[in-house]
Design an enzyme around this catalytic site. Structure first.
Site, mmCIF file in Angstrom:
data_model
loop_
_atom_site.group_PDB
_atom_site.id
_atom_site.type_symbol
_atom_site.label_atom_id
_atom_site.label_comp_id
_atom_site.label_asym_id
_atom_site.label_seq_id
_atom_site.Cartn_x
_atom_site.Cartn_y
_atom_site.Cartn_z
ATOM 1 N N SER A 56 0.834 -1.198 0.000
ATOM 2 C CA SER A 56 0.000 0.000 0.000
ATOM 3 C C SER A 56 0.878 1.262 0.000
ATOM 4 O O SER A 56 1.793 1.374 -0.804
ATOM 5 C CB SER A 56 -0.956 -0.045 1.201
ATOM 6 O OG SER A 56 -1.989 0.895 1.082
ATOM 7 N N ASP A 73 -5.697 -3.147 -2.757
ATOM 8 C CA ASP A 73 -4.713 -2.964 -1.679
ATOM 9 C C ASP A 73 -4.078 -4.274 -1.244
ATOM 10 O O ASP A 73 -4.762 -5.267 -0.983
ATOM 11 C CB ASP A 73 -5.397 -2.309 -0.474
ATOM 12 C CG ASP A 73 -4.398 -1.719 0.496
ATOM 13 O OD1 ASP A 73 -3.673 -2.501 1.140
ATOM 14 O OD2 ASP A 73 -4.330 -0.482 0.611
#
Length: 374
Positions: free
Chosen positions: A45, A207
């Site tokens: 991320s 993500d």
């Protein structure tokens, strides 16, 4: 030692500014022309973005940290996602229209926020060509970016590395050699429902924390024997009072983000510690036959509740975003951690950098021992 040392940067949106402060504390112990003290860099991320930036400056640790700090200390929400009133209204209008259309008519990814500004920022700031050059020169062994594949619910690690490192395939997770680019970073940082998923080849990714079963597996597959982990999990205030009503949607959403970004990493660290303790009881020759080795780790994470810290800077958030979050019950007095992930404003990110620096300095003896700094 550096060739087998890995840096692992967890995810956490705006919280990732904390990682810069930790690196700022470490870099001061190295000469100005020194390369990074870890040849393997793994990120998830927002941590993947920081890690990639550091990897592109692998030959000069000071320059890499200085540039990263400058970006985070001058951050504005508008550099990450559209935050003006017209921009937010236009995006929400498009998402509403998409919801009324058939999927074959409108194939755009749905999301609460439009992160096209982040794509432009990454294209402007990161020279991905430097990754390959740093690998060829020996300044870097590998860079990996963790993503979640929505097609098959697998955790996929995209990596760029020296030729002796092969792809890996395990249950629900795999590592795939590729030439990294902005789209891989956007995929890794695509918080579910908040930012749109990204198409890479024929699959859609989000993500990296979502399907991440073993966050420490990537650096180990890439050859790490020592791992520095900068975790963004922060302590929470303890409230022992009984709830007088059901928790609000905003509170639950905050808990979900905390779980996505922190729980699997914390569990993997605990599992690694148990394995290390078990290996101490096994003779060295038996370890070799089992192809097991102890992994030395150092973990640095916030000493303060980042939800509380973010609340102090709530008013720095653009009006349109405050209004949007207010619709789901989030304000400066709410106990939701969502603001701490989405507040990309320099007052808050600078405070995070300072906190990261202070926390690292409090562990300076451990850092010196880990990197063999005399």
């Amino acid at each position: 030692m550096p060739s087998s040392t890995a840096l692992v940067l967890g995810g956490g949106g705006a919280r990732a500014a904390y990682q810069v402060g930790v690196l700022k504390a470490i870099v001061q112990f190295y000469p100005r022309n020194h390369g990074i003290p870890f040849r393997i860099v793994c990120g998830t991320s927002a941590g993947a973005i920081n890690g990639t930036s550091i990897a592109t400056h692998a030959s000069c640790f000071h320059l890499g940290v200085r540039k990263l700090e400058w970006v985070w200390r001058h951050f504005e929400t508008s550099k990450v996602y559209t935050s003006s009133i017209p921009g937010v209204m236009k995006h929400l209008g498009r998402m509403t229209l998409k919801g009324l259309q058939h999927d074959k008519v409108n194939t755009d990814a749905g999301s609460l926020l439009d992160n096209e500004p982040l794509r432009r920022l990454l294209n402007e700031l990161i020279d991905f060509g430097r990754i390959d050059r740093n690998i060829r020169s020996g300044a870097l062994t590998a860079l990996s970016i963790d993503t979640s594949c929505y097609n098959n619910s697998r955790s996929v690690t995209f990596f760029q590395a020296s030729r002796d490192i092969d792809n890996w395939y395990r249950a629900r997770r795999s590592g795939e050699r590729t030439r990294l680019n902005t789209e891989h970073l956007l995929a890794s940082a695509a918080i579910p429902m908040v930012f749109p998923s990204i198409k890479l080849k024929q699959n859609y990714y989000g993500d990296g924390s979502v399907h991440q079963l073993a966050p420490l597996a990537s650096p180990i597959h890439l050859g790490a024997e020592r791992i520095l982990v900068i975790n963004l999990d922060s302590p929470h205030k303890q409230d022992t009072r009984e709830l007088e009503h059901h928790p609000k949607t905003a509170t639950i959403a905050g808990h979900l983000l905390d779980t996505i970004f922190s729980d699997t990493l914390n569990s993997d660290l605990e599992r690694l510690e148990r394995i290390n303790n078990t290996l101490k009881l096994i003779p060295a020759e038996s370890r070799d036959r089992l192809q097991l080795k102890p992994i030395n780790t150092l973990v640095i994470k916030p000493s303060e509740d980042l939800t509380v810290l973010a609340a102090r800077y709530y008013r720095e958030m653009p009006f349109a975003i405050r209004t949007l979050l207010g619709l789901i019950g989030i304000n400066e007095d709410s106990d939701s951690s969502i603001v701490s992930y989405l507040l990309f404003e320099k007052a808050y990110t600078s405070a995070l950098i300072d906190l990261g620096y202070q926390d690292a300095m409090c562990q300076i003896d451990e850092i010196r021992a880990f990197f063999n700094i005399t």
